[in-house]
Write a protein that holds these residues in place. Structure first.
Motif, short mmCIF file in Angstrom:
data_model
loop_
_atom_site.label_atom_id
_atom_site.label_comp_id
_atom_site.label_asym_id
_atom_site.label_seq_id
_atom_site.Cartn_x
_atom_site.Cartn_y
_atom_site.Cartn_z
N LEU A 211 1.03 -1.26 0.01
CA LEU A 211 -0.11 0.02 -0.14
C LEU A 211 0.91 1.11 -0.04
CD1 LEU A 211 -2.91 -0.76 2.47
CD2 LEU A 211 -2.96 -0.65 -0.02
N ARG A 212 0.37 2.08 -0.71
CA ARG A 212 1.09 3.59 -0.77
C ARG A 212 0.09 4.79 -0.19
NH1 ARG A 212 3.30 1.40 -6.26
NH2 ARG A 212 5.44 0.94 -5.55
N LEU A 213 0.64 5.53 0.18
CA LEU A 213 -0.13 6.96 0.71
C LEU A 213 0.45 7.97 0.65
CD1 LEU A 213 0.62 7.57 3.68
CD2 LEU A 213 -0.50 5.32 4.10
N THR A 214 -0.02 9.16 0.76
CA THR A 214 0.49 10.88 0.73
C THR A 214 0.09 10.82 1.93
OG1 THR A 214 0.57 10.79 -1.64
CG2 THR A 214 0.51 12.76 -0.49
N ALA A 215 1.16 11.15 2.89
CA ALA A 215 0.40 11.54 4.38
C ALA A 215 0.82 13.05 4.63
CB ALA A 215 1.50 10.77 5.42
N ALA B 25 0.13 13.52 10.15
CA ALA B 25 -0.07 12.18 10.10
C ALA B 25 0.98 11.25 9.96
CB ALA B 25 -1.31 12.09 9.06
N GLU B 26 2.09 11.87 9.78
CA GLU B 26 3.22 10.99 9.57
C GLU B 26 3.55 9.88 11.03
OE1 GLU B 26 8.37 11.17 8.91
OE2 GLU B 26 7.09 12.85 9.11
N LEU B 27 3.64 10.23 12.00
CA LEU B 27 3.67 9.45 13.13
C LEU B 27 2.47 8.25 12.86
CD1 LEU B 27 5.12 11.89 15.96
CD2 LEU B 27 6.32 10.11 14.44
N PHE B 28 1.38 8.81 12.80
CA PHE B 28 0.13 7.87 12.85
C PHE B 28 0.65 6.62 11.94
CE2 PHE B 28 -3.61 6.31 10.60
CZ PHE B 28 -4.28 5.61 11.66
N TYR B 29 0.87 7.03 10.65
CA TYR B 29 1.20 5.87 9.69
C TYR B 29 2.40 5.06 9.77
CZ TYR B 29 -2.75 7.95 6.81
OH TYR B 29 -3.43 8.51 6.25
N GLN B 30 3.50 5.88 10.64
CA GLN B 30 4.77 5.06 10.99
C GLN B 30 4.15 3.85 12.01
OE1 GLN B 30 7.48 8.04 12.13
NE2 GLN B 30 8.69 8.04 9.95
N LYS B 31 3.45 4.41 13.02
CA LYS B 31 3.07 3.27 13.94
C LYS B 31 2.10 2.32 13.42
CE LYS B 31 -0.78 3.43 17.05
NZ LYS B 31 -1.84 4.02 17.87
N HIS B 32 1.90 2.23 12.22
CA HIS B 32 1.10 1.34 11.70
C HIS B 32 1.93 0.74 10.45
CE1 HIS B 32 -2.09 3.37 13.23
NE2 HIS B 32 -2.77 2.18 13.55
N GLY B 33 3.42 0.87 10.47
CA GLY B 33 4.16 0.07 9.70
C GLY B 33 4.41 0.86 8.49
N TYR B 34 4.18 1.80 8.20
CA TYR B 34 4.55 2.57 6.89
C TYR B 34 5.64 3.32 7.10
CZ TYR B 34 -0.23 1.63 5.13
OH TYR B 34 -1.47 0.97 4.90
N LYS B 35 6.42 3.26 5.93
CA LYS B 35 7.93 3.58 5.71
C LYS B 35 7.93 4.88 4.80
CE LYS B 35 9.70 0.22 8.14
NZ LYS B 35 9.53 0.23 9.44
N VAL B 36 8.67 5.95 5.31
CA VAL B 36 8.92 6.91 4.41
C VAL B 36 9.55 6.80 3.18
CG1 VAL B 36 9.83 9.54 4.23
CG2 VAL B 36 8.74 8.69 6.52
N VAL B 37 9.10 7.04 1.92
CA VAL B 37 9.69 6.98 0.85
C VAL B 37 10.39 8.35 0.31
CG1 VAL B 37 9.25 6.45 -1.65
CG2 VAL B 37 8.07 5.17 -0.11
N GLU B 38 9.46 9.33 0.51
CA GLU B 38 10.02 10.74 0.16
C GLU B 38 9.29 11.83 0.61
OE1 GLU B 38 10.74 12.98 -3.99
OE2 GLU B 38 9.63 11.20 -4.08
N ARG B 39 10.07 12.85 1.05
CA ARG B 39 9.14 14.11 1.52
C ARG B 39 9.11 14.73 0.24
NH1 ARG B 39 8.85 13.92 6.98
NH2 ARG B 39 10.14 12.51 7.83
#
Length: 164
Positions: free
Chosen positions: A121-125, A129-143
């Motif tokens: 899954l991909r998303l634009t945070a 919301a960055e910390l919320f998504y990191q808490k759910h296992g999402y990794k930063v691809v690019e700022r």
């Protein structure tokens, strides 16, 4: 089970067309209140200033997104959307933020993606919301920057999560 226990339970279900006004209002309130510390007022206005229930009626009826709402005591308190392999939205009424509603909505989206054999899954945070998504296992691809439908560019974070 007492009435108080029943009213505190959160039900997650697929969105219906008649939910459009509530979903629209949650989106607007979440952005205006929860994003305010991270975004300039003109960004917030460009983001949600022209949203209407009619727009959401069309999205629900025609766009093919899989959308869920979270209900508590018969009131919609959150919403989420999945389009292909993209998490398009997770918004929670600010009065219910940080109470697990967003987590429930994410679980439903990810369960739906797994059922469709979507491997990633991909998303634009938004920045908040960055910390919320990191808490759910999402990794930063690019700022980077997200271009809103009106053409305004706002800062964002592209993120992804492997589901396998």
């Amino acid at each position: 089970m007492t009435n108080a226990q029943k009213s505190s339970e959160i039900l997650v279900r697929r969105v219906r067309t008649e939910d459009a006004a509530a979903v629209c209002q949650i989106h607007i309130d979440a952005v205006r209140q929860l994003c305010a510390p991270d975004y300039l007022p003109e960004y917030i206005e460009a983001w949600v200033g022209k949203l209407t229930p009619a727009i959401y009626e069309r999205v629900i009826a025609d766009w093919g997104e899989t959308m869920f709402v979270a209900e508590q005591a018969g009131r919609i308190i959150g919403c989420s959307a999945l389009s292909g392999n993209e998490v398009r939205a997770v918004y929670v009424n600010p009065l219910h933020a940080r109470q697990g509603v967003g987590t429930l909505l994410m679980r439903f989206l990810e369960k739906e993606a797994v059922a469709r054999c979507i491997p990633k899954l991909r998303l634009t945070a938004s920045l908040n919301a960055e910390l919320f998504y990191q808490k759910h296992g999402y990794k930063v691809v690019e700022r980077s920057w997200h271009i809103l439908p009106c053409g305004t560019k706002i800062p964002c974070i592209f993120m992804e999560k492997n589901l396998r």
